[in-house]
Design a protein around this motif. Sequence first.
Motif, PDB file in Angstrom:
ATOM      1  N   ALA A   1      -4.634   2.206  -4.105  1.00 24.35           N
ATOM      2  CA  ALA A   1      -3.443   2.547  -3.352  1.00 24.35           C
ATOM      3  C   ALA A   1      -2.922   1.290  -2.675  1.00 24.35           C
ATOM      4  O   ALA A   1      -2.024   1.355  -1.859  1.00 24.35           O
ATOM      5  CB  ALA A   1      -3.769   3.612  -2.317  1.00 24.35           C
ATOM      6  N   SER A   2      -3.508   0.129  -3.018  1.00 21.26           N
ATOM      7  CA  SER A   2      -3.001  -1.127  -2.452  1.00 21.26           C
ATOM      8  C   SER A   2      -3.291  -2.299  -3.379  1.00 21.26           C
ATOM      9  O   SER A   2      -4.197  -2.247  -4.211  1.00 21.26           O
ATOM     10  CB  SER A   2      -3.606  -1.393  -1.075  1.00 21.26           C
ATOM     11  N   GLU A   3      -2.476  -3.329  -3.226  1.00 24.96           N
ATOM     12  CA  GLU A   3      -2.640  -4.599  -3.930  1.00 24.96           C
ATOM     13  C   GLU A   3      -2.390  -5.713  -2.921  1.00 24.96           C
ATOM     14  O   GLU A   3      -1.573  -5.553  -2.013  1.00 24.96           O
ATOM     15  CB  GLU A   3      -1.645  -4.746  -5.084  1.00 24.96           C
ATOM     16  N   THR A   4      -3.072  -6.814  -3.097  1.00 23.92           N
ATOM     17  CA  THR A   4      -2.871  -7.993  -2.252  1.00 23.92           C
ATOM     18  C   THR A   4      -2.493  -9.165  -3.144  1.00 23.92           C
ATOM     19  O   THR A   4      -3.161  -9.416  -4.149  1.00 23.92           O
ATOM     20  CB  THR A   4      -4.156  -8.332  -1.467  1.00 23.92           C
ATOM     21  N   ILE A   5      -1.420  -9.845  -2.774  1.00 30.59           N
ATOM     22  CA  ILE A   5      -0.912 -10.966  -3.553  1.00 30.59           C
ATOM     23  C   ILE A   5      -0.896 -12.206  -2.660  1.00 30.59           C
ATOM     24  O   ILE A   5      -0.461 -12.140  -1.502  1.00 30.59           O
ATOM     25  CB  ILE A   5       0.521 -10.689  -4.065  1.00 30.59           C
TER      26      ILE A   5
ATOM     27  N   SER B   1       0.833  -1.204   0.000  1.00 29.73           N
ATOM     28  CA  SER B   1       0.000   0.000   0.000  1.00 29.73           C
ATOM     29  C   SER B   1       0.866   1.252   0.000  1.00 29.73           C
ATOM     30  O   SER B   1       2.026   1.220   0.410  1.00 29.73           O
ATOM     31  CB  SER B   1      -0.954   0.011   1.202  1.00 29.73           C
ATOM     32  N   VAL B   2       0.271   2.332  -0.471  1.00 32.96           N
ATOM     33  CA  VAL B   2       0.955   3.623  -0.471  1.00 32.96           C
ATOM     34  C   VAL B   2       0.088   4.638   0.279  1.00 32.96           C
ATOM     35  O   VAL B   2      -1.123   4.642   0.131  1.00 32.96           O
ATOM     36  CB  VAL B   2       1.256   4.133  -1.903  1.00 32.96           C
ATOM     37  N   PRO B   3       0.726   5.483   1.093  1.00 27.95           N
ATOM     38  CA  PRO B   3      -0.025   6.482   1.844  1.00 27.95           C
ATOM     39  C   PRO B   3      -0.141   7.831   1.133  1.00 27.95           C
ATOM     40  O   PRO B   3      -0.404   8.840   1.765  1.00 27.95           O
ATOM     41  CB  PRO B   3       0.812   6.622   3.127  1.00 27.95           C
TER      42      PRO B   3
END
Length: 171
Positions: free
Chosen positions: A130-134, A43-45
């Motif tokens: 703003a996020s990815e889940t792998i 994720s990025v803030p």
Amino acid sequence: MLIFHKQITINTVLGRPSYHNITEELKEFTKASKIKNGICVVSVPHTTCSVYFDENMHDINYFGDEYLQVDINNIMDKIAPRCTTENQYNSPGPEHIKFGMSLSDPDYPAEKWTMLNTEAHIRASIFGSASETIIIKDGEMLLGSLGRLYFVDWDQNRERKRKCNIMIMGE
């Protein structure tokens, strides 16, 4: 359950969206976490940045951008043209400029023109995530043979140090 946190610092560029392939760092963190089965959340803030999953396109331009990223930029330029002057977009308004000028960041002194980044906010909202889940299985991120994770900073107004947060959890 184990939880592993890490942060990447990314130096962005001036004058164009800044793309960064973060796949190898994520693979290294996954290995270091010793988690065999679980998930990796990236994720990025930052409100003008995105992380996304896409195919490695191999061909790059003189700036080091993959051709697909160049195509993305060309489309985004049509959808949300670069903000070059005040009042081109409704945002930022006078209250937001006042707020932005009141912030103190020694690395990035406040300048009114740096707040003319409305297209970066629009692009991040359109492009999304703003996020990815792998998924992690048997100690490996399930990315396929060509899948890569990329960070992009849509704000073209200045170079910056951006953060990308990683959490790996599982067993």
